[in-house]
Design a protein around this motif. Structure first.
Motif, short mmCIF file in Angstrom:
data_model
loop_
_atom_site.label_atom_id
_atom_site.label_comp_id
_atom_site.label_asym_id
_atom_site.label_seq_id
_atom_site.Cartn_x
_atom_site.Cartn_y
_atom_site.Cartn_z
N MET A 86 0.83 -1.17 0.00
CA MET A 86 0.00 0.00 0.00
C MET A 86 0.89 1.25 0.00
SD MET A 86 -2.73 1.39 2.85
CE MET A 86 -3.64 -0.11 2.87
N SER A 87 0.60 2.16 -0.90
CA SER A 87 1.41 3.37 -0.96
C SER A 87 1.04 4.34 0.15
CB SER A 87 1.26 4.05 -2.33
OG SER A 87 -0.07 4.46 -2.52
N GLN A 88 2.03 5.07 0.62
CA GLN A 88 1.83 6.10 1.64
C GLN A 88 2.55 7.36 1.20
OE1 GLN A 88 3.31 4.40 5.31
NE2 GLN A 88 1.31 3.56 5.79
N HIS A 89 1.94 8.49 1.52
CA HIS A 89 2.53 9.79 1.19
C HIS A 89 2.42 10.68 2.42
CE1 HIS A 89 2.39 8.57 -3.02
NE2 HIS A 89 1.15 8.20 -2.79
N GLN A 90 3.52 11.34 2.75
CA GLN A 90 3.51 12.24 3.89
C GLN A 90 3.59 13.68 3.42
OE1 GLN A 90 6.30 11.17 6.95
NE2 GLN A 90 5.37 9.17 7.24
N VAL A 149 -1.26 10.11 4.04
CA VAL A 149 -2.35 9.44 3.35
C VAL A 149 -1.84 8.08 2.91
CG1 VAL A 149 -3.62 11.50 2.61
CG2 VAL A 149 -1.78 10.62 1.18
N SER A 150 -2.76 7.11 2.89
CA SER A 150 -2.40 5.74 2.51
C SER A 150 -3.33 5.25 1.42
CB SER A 150 -2.54 4.81 3.72
OG SER A 150 -1.71 5.23 4.77
N GLY A 151 -2.78 4.40 0.57
CA GLY A 151 -3.58 3.83 -0.50
C GLY A 151 -3.63 4.76 -1.71
#
Length: 141
Positions: free
Chosen positions: A1-5, A17-19
């Motif tokens: 699952m991708s995550q962005h900070q 955020v995730s997904g």
């Protein structure tokens, strides 16, 4: 699952955020333009369970003109961080605050309010898609 900070301007408020976002695009409404101090606002919409504040929750201020948008900002620097859209059940995390997000806009919303015509071949919605409570009507580019 991708995550962005991401974070506010000063870094006091940090979030993740995730997904995958539910949608990405550009908003041309007067409210977003005035809040962002720009002619158009790039958005990424996420399910609330995909969004998490990592730091600085006590520094988040809230402002809303309508029940559709609760705009969040950092009390320390004034930087805009995200907007809760309870009627849509989504959180708008400003694309500028997610530096590693691969932004792939799919549409323009509230294009009837545009002050900066953009000819990019993407659909131009009069308001928002029908599945998000709008008319679903598109406008010519």
């Amino acid at each position: 699952m991708s995550q962005h900070q991401g974070s506010c301007f000063c870094g006091e408020v940090k979030f993740q955020v995730s997904g995958e976002p539910a949608a990405m695009g550009y908003c041309h409404c007067d409210s977003c333009r005035r809040w962002s101090a720009g002619p158009v606002n790039a958005f990424s919409l996420w399910p609330p369970e995909s969004f998490k504040v990592l730091a600085g929750e006590d520094q988040i201020g809230t402002f809303h003109l309508t029940e559709q948008s609760y705009r969040k900002w950092c009390k320390k620097c004034g930087g805009h961080v995200f907007t809760d859209h309870p009627t849509m059940g989504l959180v708008d995390v400003y694309v500028a605050n997610l530096p590693d997000l691969d932004f792939k806009p799919a549409l323009h919303v509230h294009y009837q309010e545009s002050v900066l015509p953009i000819h990019d071949g993407l659909p131009k919605m009069k308001d928002v898609p029908a599945e998000m409570g709008g008319s679903g009507e598109t406008l010519p580019e």
